[in-house]
Design a protein around this motif. Sequence first.
Motif, PDB file in Angstrom:
ATOM      1  N   ASN A 145       0.882  -1.186   0.003  1.00  0.00           N
ATOM      2  CA  ASN A 145       0.212  -0.056  -0.129  1.00  0.00           C
ATOM      3  C   ASN A 145       0.733   1.255   0.017  1.00  0.00           C
ATOM      4  N   LEU A 148       0.705   3.909   3.248  1.00  0.00           N
ATOM      5  CA  LEU A 148       1.526   3.476   4.202  1.00  0.00           C
ATOM      6  C   LEU A 148       2.993   3.730   4.195  1.00  0.00           C
ATOM      7  N   THR A 149       3.538   3.203   2.831  1.00  0.00           N
ATOM      8  CA  THR A 149       5.023   3.220   2.999  1.00  0.00           C
ATOM      9  C   THR A 149       5.528   4.852   2.261  1.00  0.00           C
ATOM     10  N   MET A 152       5.560   6.287   5.998  1.00  0.00           N
ATOM     11  CA  MET A 152       6.394   6.061   6.705  1.00  0.00           C
ATOM     12  C   MET A 152       7.792   6.559   6.313  1.00  0.00           C
TER      13      MET A 152
END
Length: 362
Positions: A145, A148-149, A152
């Motif tokens: 996804n 999310l990456t 982060m």
Amino acid sequence: MRIELVKRSQQSRVMSVLSPVIAVALTVIVAGIVFFLQGHNPLEGIWYFFLEPITSLWGIEQLVTKATPLVIIALGLAVCYQSNNWNIGAEGQLTMGAIVGSILPVMFPDFVNPVVLPLMLIMAMIGGALFALIPAQLKIRFGTNEILTSLMLVYCSNLFLDWMVRGPWRSPQGYNFPITVDFHEWAILDGHDFGGVYLNLSALIALILVIVLAVVMRSTLKGFEIRVLGQSPRAGAFAGFNHRRMTLFAFALSGALAGLAGMMVVMTEIQKLQPVISPGYGFTAIIVAFLGRLNPVGILIAGLVIASSYLGGEAIQTSLQMSSKVATVIQGVLLFFVLACDTLILYKVRIVAGRAGEVARA
């Protein structure tokens, strides 16, 4: 009884245009309520937050300065979102672009030459693009996804910047503060007087990018490809468009523009690296992109509107002794109303009576 969202068969073009205006109006109302709950006159708070910052030439200058990175980043995000790629990590790409672009003035301070500035901008774009390609590659190869990456990686870039300015790049003349050496004169963007308002090259670059992307999205095959793949990947595949290549292109472009914006923020506002170089431009640009309807011209207008919230936060801090974090709250409220209005344009609310099981059987 339950509430359902049913997709509309036809969307209202009028409401699509008016929804950002409605979202702004509702945000002003909520802001007035916030000021009232804090013990201040709502009208006075609205004046200081929304209007007072643009009543002077200095305020207009600051408005353009803060709108410029928002517009540039939002342009890249708009391309991503229209191609159905959700890049939420522009703040990290901004940071990495600024770090890579600062290699010349920090590591080679004796290299004083007119080509330093354009080289820094190009290096910043490369750094931002390469950092953005990380979530793009993870999405293509492993199906991760990208929301999310990319998010982060923002924390990774911020920690990397903090380590650099406290360690390898700390200035020997910085009295032990976590800063790099000051950039030399060829590595900064100076302002020029335009009728009492001092503006630099970054504002012109933002305007040029708006025009270029408006033409690309409306009148070129690449713009058509972006829209088709975003709306229907299967139709795009039948047309011969490659969704994987589009993912790489969209992330690289948005990362490059975020890196460019980060480098210009450093060149104009800070003129060195320090642990914090952005007040959250990369995240706020998401609001700008949606408020501008993912349209380059709309993004230009939305960037000016959202930039005024930064100035408004400073204004209420000095005039009303309120926390400048109220600006962040109001930005969040604005994003909520923008998304809520968009949801009501795409869907209609239906109230279904009876138990869920009976409805399902029916």
